[in-house]
Design an enzyme around this catalytic site. Structure first.
Site: not given
Length: 889
Positions: A120, A122, A124-125, A207, A228, A446, A468
């Site tokens: 996805h 975000h 952090d991804h 998510h 996530d 989450h 994670h």
């Protein structure tokens, strides 16, 4: 054996196998046979491995987190199996900046990565993706869903704009971002994509919009990576799907560890009550959110709550994010990927994201802070930006309130504020008193402990890898999962960053029998022979004739042709070959057993003409011999003598026999002989040179091995003249006259006639001996010329314009602008002499000449002088011995 040519670009290997169907054990004889017979059994039309078939089954899948290993942030994982390497996600750590926020790329050879799957959008991804695609050696393929790709571009554009670090410390710029978009490929939900034999597809993760769980199949192993995910349906997203096929390995997030969230309806009520309480007491409510994901969920919740409570409509609700407004178009576009509630409203013409009570705020300059209100501002961790500015402006007033509605990462201000410290650091420096109320109502999408444990119970994977999650939460989750009272408890791993988990796989090997072989009725003990074609981790057994029809491969027969020097006679050749092999002599007119020779057909015309001239020359010599006999007859008629007539008759008979033998030899020589070794390797004299042999055979492992042995044998024989002399001496012991020429034989016969009173002049025998000696010298000169030609051929492979100077007995050529001369070894010389003004060039050429000498003449070339002397002595001994014997007779 069949050599297979790959006609299209895919990984394929073809192996010849002989497969026995049945479950009985092999005896010792079958184990010792050349062709290994593997045991398989017939089940449902497929042949399944039993025992050692196409591998021992012991292979390992490796999983290495480059980020998000016992931490939250910079999700990035490496999955390796059967030579395939896949990267899962490529994000940054929100608690760090610059190069320190990246995953640990340096522990992985990036060039070996075949696929990159992004779950996805975000940060952090996915935020490390432009850096990874533009500034590393990665050359694989990248996949993400359509909504993820659309929002990814907008989100990272905003990330670049609000970044507070210097341009030198920036990981990428807008140009890198735009270029990365060209390399990203779209994938639809439930669409199967195949790359290098790997199959993968994505499922809804629940998510954020476009979030995907990837199912990956490598050979016979199935892996599910959740990214996530959330198993709870919210106001606009579906819950995470359950795969139809059970995965062998589950890679799942452990964000909440053992914590369990309250039901969504309870959290919504608690959230709205807190917001109502803050604004009704005259305060300002700050809700820091990420621009996308939970922001849309909270906007839908506040819009619905304000519509149902008219008394609250006097308090404005803002979402202060340019990005949120820009992405609303994406949400309108992909309503078909949302839940049934949103899809029904969209069909009725009521767009759920067309808000009436929630307004967009362009920026800080357009915000008049003059009363109670609700503001949703980015970023969600309060690191910087508009949410940080509002926080520092409102945190000193106790009437105001802060509602943390998402997950917070350690080392961020949002995480520290939840501990309710007395003061907080200001961006300009110093400390600010924290007097506003702080609330935490998690709307993060989450999975909590209940969702994770239920998900594992449904899927029942053999192995679970937790990622994670903070170290403590992850370890507590592992312990809780292992202590549950359930029938199936998988192996659970919690690797740290850069720590590799190795999982032994014992996947089944299945080979399908197709086409012609599949039409046979397979019974216990039947032997099935064919090709095993390995493609995309699948095995197929087929008849060689079906290869082109079933696959994109074609079969070809490789014919080997080899020429090597051999200056000895044919009888030497046959003698040496018979010591090791089965040799069959074939004529040029006979059909050749070897397929290589069958394709040759006729000989070149130039060779035929040469043979014709040689035959004519032999015929002329025969006529001359007959003329000599006629002259002798005339002399005998002039001087009649009974004894002389008797002796002359014998002499003429001997000469006639010799002439017939020479004629037969000439006839045999005009038709070059061929020999067949083991019915496969054809050997004949070269059509270009009588001092060379040609070997032809159809290439396969056995024939190649026999040909190598023949080459080794003949090379050792030609470079060890003692072997030829030993052979010649052996022939002389069996037939003393066989080593002598036709003229010497004739003289010996005439010496026999002396017993009957015929006088033979001794000087004629001496002339014959001198002629034999000259013939030997000519043969030695021919041998030396052949060696010069071989060395010259070798040098021409390495240098250009090589010339042999007859007067100087030296090779000359140019190398690196320097004149080089190589003097040929003489009778007394033991090595080549290299002459050049440049030392480096001279040393280089000396190395090449030593290599040439050892390759063409394994014995030192200086030994030729000794060989020559020995040959002359042997020849003289033979001639003198023959003369002495004749005289004695």
């Amino acid at each position: 054996c069949v050599c297979v040519c790959v006609c299209v670009c895919f990984r394929a290997c073809v192996r010849v196998r002989s497969i026995r169907i049945g479950t009985e054990k092999m005896d010792s004889k079958s184990r010792a046979s050349k062709m290994k017979e593997d045991q398989i059994k017939v089940t449902g039309g497929t042949l399944k491995r039993k025992g050692d078939f196409l591998g021992d089954g012991k292979e390992y899948l490796e999983f290495t987190p480059l980020g998000a290993g016992q931490e939250v942030g910079r999700s990035c994982h490496i999955l390796s199996y059967k030579g395939i390497t896949i990267m899962l996600d490529c994000g940054i750590h929100p608690g760090y900046s610059g190069i320190t926020s990246l995953p640990f790329f340096d522990v992985q050879d990036i060039r070996n990565i075949d696929l990159l799957l992004v779950s996805h959008f975000h940060l952090d991804h996915a935020a490390a993706l432009p850096y990874f695609l533009q500034k590393t050696a990665f050359r694989g393929r990248v996949f993400m869903t359509h909504p993820t790709k659309a929002i990814y571009h907008l989100l990272l554009q905003d990330f670049i704009k609000i970044s507070t670090i210097s341009a030198d410390e920036m990981l990428f710029n807008e140009k890198d971002l735009d270029e990365s978009m060209k390399k990203i490929e779209d994938i639809n939900f439930h669409q199967t994509v195949t790359h290098k034999g790997v199959k993968f597809w994505c499922l809804h993760a629940g998510h954020v919009l476009g979030a995907a769980m990837f199912v990956i199949e490598i050979a016979d192993v199935r892996i599910l990576y959740t990214g996530d995910y959330s198993r709870v349906e919210d106001r606009h997203l579906k819950a995470a799907e359950i795969p139809q096929r059970i995965p062998d390995i589950l890679i799942v997030e452990a964000t909440f560890g053992v914590r369990s969230l309250s039901p969504i309806h309870d959290r919504e009520k608690r959230f709205t009550d807190i917001v109502r309480r803050i604004v009704t007491r005259g305060g300002r409510c700050l809700i820091p959110v990420f621009a996308l994901g939970r922001a849309q969920e909270l906007l839908l919740l506040l819009e619905d709550f304000w519509a149902r409570n008219p008394t609250l409509q006097q308090f404005p609700v803002f979402y202060a994010s340019w990005l949120t407004k820009q992405c609303m178009g994406v949400f309108h576009t992909y309503t078909n990927m949302m839940n049934a509630r949103i899809q029904r409203a969209n069909k009725d013409g009521r767009s759920p994201f067309a808000f009436r009570h929630v307004r967009s705020l362009r920026g800080r300059d357009f915000f008049s802070d003059d009363g109670p209100c609700v503001v949703l501002a980015t970023p969600g961790m309060l690191q910087c930006g508009f949410s940080r500015e509002l926080f520092e402006s409102w945190c000193t007033d106790p009437k105001n309130g802060l509602v943390i509605a998402g997950y917070t990462v350690q080392s961020t201000l949002a995480h520290e504020v939840l501990r309710e410290p007395l003061t907080v650091p200001a961006m300009a420096g110093g400390e600010l008193p924290l007097k506003m109320s702080v609330h935490n109502v998690s709307f993060t999408a989450h999975a909590d402990y209940n969702e994770t444990s239920e998900f594992i119970d449904i899927l029942k994977p053999k192995d679970v890898i937790l990622v994670h999650g903070e170290s403590g939460e992850m370890l507590r989750l592992k312990e809780a999962l292992e202590k549950r009272d359930v029938k199936h408890i998988p192996r659970i791993s919690t690797p740290k960053n850069s720590q590799t988990v190795r999982i032994q796989m014992s996947g089944r090997k299945i080979a399908k029998v197709v086409k012609t072989l599949a039409q046979q009725e397979l019974k216990e003990g039947d032997l099935v022979s064919g090709l095993v074609v390995h493609r995309d981790f699948n095995y197929t057994i087929l008849d060689p004739a079906d290869l082109a029809q079933t696959t994109s491969l074609q079969s070809w027969t490789v014919e080997q042709n080899l020429t090597l020097p051999f200056h000895l006679q044919d009888q030497h050749l046959v003698y040496f070959l018979n010591q090791m092999f089965e040799v069959q002599e074939i004529s040029a007119d006979e059909p050749e057993a070897s397929s290589a020779g069958a394709a040759d057909g006729q000989k070149p015309m130039a060779v035929e003409k040469g043979e014709k001239k040689e035959s004519e020359q032999k015929a002329t010599e025969t006529k001359e011999e007959e003329g000599k006999i006629e002259v002798a007859d005339a002399e005998r008629d002039a001087n009649p003598d009974p004894d002389a007539e008797k002796t002359a008759s014998k002499s003429a008979a001997g000469d006639e026999t010799t002439s017939k033998n020479d004629a037969n030899a000439s006839k045999d020589k005009s038709q070059p002989k061929k020999w067949l070794v083991h019915g496969e390797i054809e050997i004949s004299r070269s059509q270009k040179s009588e001092n060379h042999l040609e070997l032809k055979w159809e290439s396969n492992p056995v024939n190649d091995m026999v040909a190598d042995a023949i080459v080794s044998l003949l090379t050792s024989c030609t470079t060890a003249p003692g072997a030829a002399l030993q052979f010649q001496n052996r022939c002389c012991m069996l037939n003393p006259l066989s080593a002598l020429s036709s003229e010497v034989k004739s003289n010996v016969i005439q010496q026999d006639a002396r017993l009957e009173g015929v006088e033979i002049q001794v000087d004629k025998l001496q002339e014959t001996a001198v002629a034999e000696k000259r013939t030997g010298d000519v043969a030695d000169d021919a041998l030396e010329e052949e060696m010069v030609a071989d060395i010259e051929t070798f040098l021409r492979l390495h240098y250009e314009d090589v010339i042999f100077d007859e007067t100087r007995k030296a090779f000359t050529f140019q190398l690196n602008g320097m004149q080089v001369a190589i003097r040929f070894p003489g009778k007394e010389s033991q090595a080549y002499t290299v002459e050049c003004d440049d030392l480096a060039v001279r040393q280089q050429v000396q190395r090449v000449t030593r290599l040439a000498d050892s390759a063409i003449h394994p014995i030192p070339f200086g030994g030729v002088a000794k060989i020559r002397n020995k040959k002359n002595k042997n020849l003289t001994a033979h001639v003198n011995g023959a003369a002495d014997n004749a005289a004695a007779s």
